[in-house]
Design a protein around this motif. Structure first.
Motif, PDB file in Angstrom:
ATOM      1  N   PHE A  51       0.814  -1.220   0.000  1.00  8.93           N
ATOM      2  CA  PHE A  51       0.000   0.000   0.000  1.00  8.93           C
ATOM      3  C   PHE A  51       0.843   1.263   0.000  1.00  8.93           C
ATOM      4  N   ASP A  52       2.103   1.166   0.422  1.00  5.80           N
ATOM      5  CA  ASP A  52       2.966   2.354   0.373  1.00  5.80           C
ATOM      6  C   ASP A  52       3.252   2.773  -1.061  1.00  5.80           C
ATOM      7  N   THR A  53       3.440   1.777  -1.925  1.00  5.81           N
ATOM      8  CA  THR A  53       3.767   2.067  -3.328  1.00  5.81           C
ATOM      9  C   THR A  53       2.601   1.776  -4.276  1.00  5.81           C
ATOM     10  N   GLU A  54       1.512   1.188  -3.740  1.00  6.68           N
ATOM     11  CA  GLU A  54       0.358   0.755  -4.536  1.00  6.68           C
ATOM     12  C   GLU A  54       0.774  -0.233  -5.638  1.00  6.68           C
ATOM     13  N   GLU A  55       1.736  -1.080  -5.302  1.00 12.62           N
ATOM     14  CA  GLU A  55       2.188  -2.113  -6.230  1.00 12.62           C
ATOM     15  C   GLU A  55       1.446  -3.414  -5.962  1.00 12.62           C
ATOM     16  N   ILE A  56       0.928  -4.045  -7.034  1.00 14.67           N
ATOM     17  CA  ILE A  56       0.393  -5.393  -6.914  1.00 14.67           C
ATOM     18  C   ILE A  56       1.582  -6.331  -6.962  1.00 14.67           C
ATOM     19  N   MET A  57       1.845  -7.023  -5.865  1.00 21.88           N
ATOM     20  CA  MET A  57       3.088  -7.774  -5.705  1.00 21.88           C
ATOM     21  C   MET A  57       2.938  -9.177  -6.296  1.00 21.88           C
ATOM     22  N   ASN A  58       3.853  -9.514  -7.171  1.00 25.13           N
ATOM     23  CA  ASN A  58       3.764 -10.777  -7.898  1.00 25.13           C
ATOM     24  C   ASN A  58       4.120 -11.984  -7.026  1.00 25.13           C
ATOM     25  N   ASP A  59       5.353 -12.052  -6.571  1.00 29.59           N
ATOM     26  CA  ASP A  59       5.857 -13.278  -5.949  1.00 29.59           C
ATOM     27  C   ASP A  59       5.147 -13.636  -4.639  1.00 29.59           C
ATOM     28  N   PRO A  60       4.809 -12.661  -3.763  1.00 28.36           N
ATOM     29  CA  PRO A  60       4.073 -13.040  -2.549  1.00 28.36           C
ATOM     30  C   PRO A  60       2.668 -13.575  -2.840  1.00 28.36           C
ATOM     31  N   THR A  61       2.155 -13.322  -4.027  1.00 27.12           N
ATOM     32  CA  THR A  61       0.813 -13.789  -4.388  1.00 27.12           C
ATOM     33  C   THR A  61       0.820 -15.260  -4.780  1.00 27.12           C
ATOM     34  N   LEU A  62       1.928 -15.750  -5.321  1.00 22.08           N
ATOM     35  CA  LEU A  62       1.958 -17.097  -5.894  1.00 22.08           C
ATOM     36  C   LEU A  62       1.601 -18.207  -4.909  1.00 22.08           C
ATOM     37  N   PRO A  63       2.131 -18.200  -3.679  1.00 19.70           N
ATOM     38  CA  PRO A  63       1.741 -19.271  -2.740  1.00 19.70           C
ATOM     39  C   PRO A  63       0.250 -19.259  -2.421  1.00 19.70           C
ATOM     40  N   LEU A  64      -0.355 -18.081  -2.428  1.00 24.47           N
ATOM     41  CA  LEU A  64      -1.785 -17.988  -2.131  1.00 24.47           C
ATOM     42  C   LEU A  64      -2.620 -18.576  -3.262  1.00 24.47           C
ATOM     43  N   LEU A  65      -2.167 -18.377  -4.489  1.00 23.46           N
ATOM     44  CA  LEU A  65      -2.865 -18.978  -5.627  1.00 23.46           C
ATOM     45  C   LEU A  65      -2.738 -20.499  -5.595  1.00 23.46           C
ATOM     46  N   GLY A  66      -1.537 -20.984  -5.246  1.00 27.39           N
ATOM     47  CA  GLY A  66      -1.347 -22.428  -5.134  1.00 27.39           C
ATOM     48  C   GLY A  66      -2.230 -23.029  -4.056  1.00 27.39           C
ATOM     49  N   LYS A  67      -2.303 -22.352  -2.903  1.00 26.91           N
ATOM     50  CA  LYS A  67      -3.131 -22.822  -1.800  1.00 26.91           C
ATOM     51  C   LYS A  67      -4.613 -22.839  -2.197  1.00 26.91           C
ATOM     52  N   THR A  68      -5.043 -21.810  -2.919  1.00 26.03           N
ATOM     53  CA  THR A  68      -6.442 -21.729  -3.360  1.00 26.03           C
ATOM     54  C   THR A  68      -6.775 -22.857  -4.325  1.00 26.03           C
ATOM     55  N   ALA A  69      -5.891 -23.094  -5.299  1.00 29.83           N
ATOM     56  CA  ALA A  69      -6.126 -24.163  -6.278  1.00 29.83           C
ATOM     57  C   ALA A  69      -6.249 -25.516  -5.590  1.00 29.83           C
ATOM     58  N   VAL A  70      -5.358 -25.798  -4.658  1.00 30.44           N
ATOM     59  CA  VAL A  70      -5.395 -27.083  -3.957  1.00 30.44           C
ATOM     60  C   VAL A  70      -6.706 -27.226  -3.182  1.00 30.44           C
ATOM     61  N   SER A  71      -7.153 -26.159  -2.534  1.00 30.89           N
ATOM     62  CA  SER A  71      -8.402 -26.236  -1.766  1.00 30.89           C
ATOM     63  C   SER A  71      -9.594 -26.519  -2.670  1.00 30.89           C
ATOM     64  N   HIS A  72      -9.592 -25.969  -3.881  1.00 29.14           N
ATOM     65  CA  HIS A  72     -10.679 -26.222  -4.825  1.00 29.14           C
ATOM     66  C   HIS A  72     -10.701 -27.686  -5.249  1.00 29.14           C
ATOM     67  N   VAL A  73      -9.529 -28.237  -5.524  1.00 21.49           N
ATOM     68  CA  VAL A  73      -9.466 -29.620  -5.986  1.00 21.49           C
ATOM     69  C   VAL A  73      -9.804 -30.579  -4.846  1.00 21.49           C
ATOM     70  N   LYS A  74      -9.376 -30.278  -3.636  1.00 24.59           N
ATOM     71  CA  LYS A  74      -9.750 -31.099  -2.483  1.00 24.59           C
ATOM     72  C   LYS A  74     -11.266 -31.142  -2.319  1.00 24.59           C
ATOM     73  N   ALA A  75     -11.933 -30.030  -2.638  1.00 19.91           N
ATOM     74  CA  ALA A  75     -13.391 -29.967  -2.517  1.00 19.91           C
ATOM     75  C   ALA A  75     -14.095 -30.715  -3.636  1.00 19.91           C
ATOM     76  N   GLY A  76     -13.353 -31.037  -4.723  1.00 19.16           N
ATOM     77  CA  GLY A  76     -13.949 -31.811  -5.804  1.00 19.16           C
ATOM     78  C   GLY A  76     -13.870 -31.189  -7.182  1.00 19.16           C
ATOM     79  N   ALA A  77     -13.214 -30.037  -7.331  1.00 12.21           N
ATOM     80  CA  ALA A  77     -13.091 -29.404  -8.644  1.00 12.21           C
ATOM     81  C   ALA A  77     -12.336 -30.314  -9.607  1.00 12.21           C
ATOM     82  N   ASP A  78     -12.778 -30.322 -10.855  1.00  9.91           N
ATOM     83  CA  ASP A  78     -12.150 -31.153 -11.880  1.00  9.91           C
ATOM     84  C   ASP A  78     -10.995 -30.447 -12.585  1.00  9.91           C
ATOM     85  N   MET A  79     -11.011 -29.109 -12.567  1.00 12.88           N
ATOM     86  CA  MET A  79      -9.999 -28.327 -13.277  1.00 12.88           C
ATOM     87  C   MET A  79      -9.922 -26.959 -12.607  1.00 12.88           C
ATOM     88  N   VAL A  80      -8.724 -26.366 -12.607  1.00 10.94           N
ATOM     89  CA  VAL A  80      -8.567 -25.010 -12.087  1.00 10.94           C
ATOM     90  C   VAL A  80      -8.150 -24.090 -13.217  1.00 10.94           C
TER      91      VAL A  80
END
Length: 324
Positions: A134-163
């Motif tokens: 928020f200091d620079t208003e930058e959307i940060m790339n690398d800190p976002t990646l683990p969160l996307l991985g965690k989200t994808a895994v949670s979807h597939v655990k719930a039964g998603a066929d594709m992410v």
């Protein structure tokens, strides 16, 4: 030379059907659905006539309607009750998309392919697709990646066929593929939003998903509409990182991109007929300026003709009814 060559000979009756070069089938359609944790009844999106936010306990009935029309797949977008700076409602076992997946799978099992959108913009309080400095208003790339991985895994655990990762973060396909593989989901495919443009055609979607930005825009991570060579590089990188299906978004203003990617890579190729494309045709039809069924069919046919193997479209149910 005329009169020996008369092109009109092949444009009538059943002959016209026999020589048709491109066909549109219900099997080409993917139905997008908004599931909303904050409502108890369906709510129509004001800027998208005929499109509704659905409560979790009604999403399975909607999926069954789509399946009964022959639509083979749907893609889920979630609107959570709680939003924060990290988008932490994206990956919990009992969060909105995870609940919706289980509802659909309990009702339909293998009769409906469930795809999930993997991005944080619907879950963050600031509306951006990733973590923000928020200091620079930058959307940060690398800190976002683990969160996307965690989200994808949670979807597939719930039964998603594709992410389907849509955030346009560099390295997101690699990060998600690694997390899926580490959790023994080796056979779960990834449909990558490989060439997603920073487009004004997303406006109605942001109304539906409540994902407008509180500052700035998405032009630092989504693609410049002026660029086409860049789409080839973006897509090549995603393929190298493990994408199984590539996607172009939007569709109609980017038919040339669909054609170039399909020609270059010969990969299964999706196109997203986005909210603005849908809404402008709906508005013109409501004003009596265009025949809705004809322009719907012609628009989707043009996307298929350009090279798309599958089309995500809010017209999915209407098109399926027309084809049926």
């Amino acid at each position: 030379m005329f009169p020996e060559h008369r092109m009109r000979r092949l444009r009538s009756g059943k002959i016209k059907d026999l020589v048709r070069e491109t066909s549109l089938s219900v099997n080409d359609l993917i139905y997008p659905v908004f599931v909303n944790e904050t409502i108890n009844e369906p709510e129509e999106v004001s800027s998208m006539p005929g499109v509704f936010n659905l409560p979790v306990d009604m999403v399975a009935d909607d999926a069954k309607e789509a399946a009964d029309l022959g639509i083979p797949a749907m893609i889920l977008f979630g609107i959570p009750e709680h939003k924060d700076e990290k988008g932490s409602s994206a990956w919990g076992d009992e969060d909105v998309v995870q609940q919706a997946i289980r509802e659909i799978k309990n009702e339909l099992g293998k009769d409906m392919l469930v795809i999930t959108d993997v991005c944080l913009c619907e879950y963050t309080s600031h509306g951006h697709c990733g973590m923000v400095d928020f200091d620079t208003e930058e959307i940060m790339n690398d800190p976002t990646l683990p969160l996307l991985g965690k989200t994808a895994v949670s979807h597939v655990k719930a039964g998603a066929d594709m992410v389907a990762p849509s955030g346009m973060m560099d390295g997101m396909i690699s990060a998600i593929r690694s997390e899926l593989d580490n959790n023994n989901f080796h056979n779960t495919p990834i449909m990558s939003y490989a060439a997603k443009y920073s487009s004004a055609f997303y406006g109605p979607f942001r109304d539906a998903a409540g994902s407008g930005c509180c500052f700035g825009d998405r032009s630092t991570h989504q693609m410049d509409p002026a660029n086409s060579d860049e789409a080839l590089m973006e897509t090549a990188l995603d393929i190298e990182e493990g994408a199984d299906i590539i996607m172009v978004k939007p569709a109609l203003p980017y038919l040339d991109i669909i054609y170039r990617l399909k020609t270059e890579f010969q990969m299964p190729t999706a196109a997203y007929n986005v909210s603005g494309e849908y809404s402008m045709l709906k508005a013109a039809a409501q004003n009596g300026w265009l025949d809705e069924k004809q322009v719907m069919h012609e628009s989707l046919m043009s996307i298929k003709r350009a090279g798309a193997d599958m089309i995500i479209t809010y017209f999915a149910k209407e098109m399926a009814q027309m084809l049926k």
